[in-house]
Design a protein around this motif. Structure first.
Motif, mmCIF file in Angstrom:
data_model
loop_
_atom_site.group_PDB
_atom_site.id
_atom_site.type_symbol
_atom_site.label_atom_id
_atom_site.label_comp_id
_atom_site.label_asym_id
_atom_site.label_seq_id
_atom_site.Cartn_x
_atom_site.Cartn_y
_atom_site.Cartn_z
ATOM 1 N N ALA A 154 -0.775 3.448 -3.598
ATOM 2 C CA ALA A 154 -0.610 2.000 -3.781
ATOM 3 C C ALA A 154 -0.150 1.649 -5.187
ATOM 4 C CB ALA A 154 -1.891 1.253 -3.432
ATOM 5 N N ASP B 8 -0.113 -3.863 2.534
ATOM 6 C CA ASP B 8 -0.797 -4.051 1.256
ATOM 7 C C ASP B 8 -0.448 -5.425 0.679
ATOM 8 O OD1 ASP B 8 -1.704 -3.973 -1.396
ATOM 9 O OD2 ASP B 8 -1.237 -1.849 -1.621
ATOM 10 N N HIS C 293 -4.656 -2.663 0.617
ATOM 11 C CA HIS C 293 -4.691 -2.089 -0.727
ATOM 12 C C HIS C 293 -5.831 -1.077 -0.893
ATOM 13 C CE1 HIS C 293 -3.333 -1.955 -4.819
ATOM 14 N NE2 HIS C 293 -4.534 -2.250 -5.297
#
Length: 334
Positions: A209, A235, A311
């Protein structure tokens, strides 16, 4: 405990540090345009919320002497070296650095990924250092121009982390061909920067991420580096397709494409090579593995996409082991 912390450096003095025993990252700890808008990670702890890790080895391995003259790069920023239970100074071990996200800590990212036990099982030296606190007391890494030195603090984390690596190499038997970095969110941005700046030392990185530089002139690695980008396509913090904070960052697909170009991979685009079980919220393997082929020095450039992944996804039991296995499969060619 399966492994033993043998050292903590802070201005040349050995210290014992209280650690939170059970910490879970439950809310987003990534980067936003306004750093003060990012919520602190919430914490859940057991009734005994902290423990003190002893600096006395529980194995037969004797501790190397405590350094009394740490380098300027690390003298004012403590770090711990976690030594695997089977450590043998006659057999150089891999080294892995784990980098937390913005407003997070080394203890929190360890609690989330649970890397320590896997590093011990794989015989790896392990360090999870701390970033620098900003004006809101949120720890950050000076990763890329997009994330996450929002206050333009005069700091060079690339030099600092290089100093951490060099100090560990001075005191322990480190395999110079197997030095790795794993980072989440802001730590993922920093992992890319480490690959850009320290390709003569770093064999491979995992960015979970995170993203590389949008302007590739800012990334000029001296040697090929293996890169794994892991990203959820839902995300909401570090967008899978790219975005800005306001500093612009590329999406996951463009990030690996940039590294494929840096590593002079022969393939113009990646191909799917498998499916992995990364998200515990989805039954069975769900994440596509895309890989470039024909890269310089046999390095790897891969993208693992978690469909519907956020996330801070709920990780499968095999998630962190899969990251480590990718790293160990790609030593630096010397």
């Amino acid at each position: 405990m399966s492994s033993t912390i043998l050292r903590l450096l802070t201005k040349g003095m050995p210290v014992l540090r209280a650690q939170v025993a059970l910490l879970l990252v439950l809310v987003v700890s990534g980067c936003t345009t306004n750093a003060s808008d990012v919520p602190e990670p919430s914490r859940e702890s057991s009734p005994s919320s902290s423990t003190t890790r002893s600096a006395t080895p529980t194995s037969s391995v004797s501790s190397p002497p405590i350094s009394t003259t740490p380098s300027l790069a690390t003298s004012d920023r403590p770090f711990e070296v976690v030594v695997p239970s089977g450590y043998d100074e006659s057999s150089p071990a891999p080294l892995v650095l784990l980098l937390h996200g913005y407003s997070s800590t080394g203890a929190e990212i360890e609690a989330y990924l649970q890397l320590e036990a896997i590093a011990d099982d794989r015989g790896m030296l392990y360090v999870s250092p701390e970033g620098t606190g900003d004006s809101q007391n949120n720890q950050f890494w000076d990763g890329t121009d997009a994330c996450c030195n929002f206050g333009a603090t005069p700091i060079d984390d690339s030099q600092y982390l290089r100093g951490v690596i060099e100090e560990v190499k001075d005191d322990y038997a480190v395999d110079p061909s197997r030095i790795y970095v794993i980072g989440h969110s802001n730590g993922g941005f920093m992992a890319h920067r480490m690959a850009c700046d320290n390709a003569d030392t770093i064999a491979a990185v995992v960015s979970f991420a995170g993203a590389t530089f949008a302007d590739q002139t800012s990334c000029q690695p001296s040697d090929p580096v293996s890169v794994l980008q892991v990203h959820g396509d839902a995300d909401p913090v570090i967008s899978y397709i790219g975005g800005s904070f306001p500093g612009v960052y590329p999406g996951a697909v463009d990030t690996v494409a940039a590294w494929a170009e840096q590593n002079t991979c022969a393939a113009a685009s990646p191909v799917q090579t498998g499916v992995l079980d990364l998200d515990a919220a989805v039954a069975g393997p769900e994440s596509n593995v895309l890989a470039y082929s024909g890269c310089a020095s046999d390095v790897a450039v891969e993208l693992w996409t978690i469909p519907g992944g956020v996330h801070v996804p709920q990780l499968s039991p095999t998630f962190t082991g899969s990251l480590v296995d990718f790293l160990l499969a790609h030593p630096r060619q010397t």
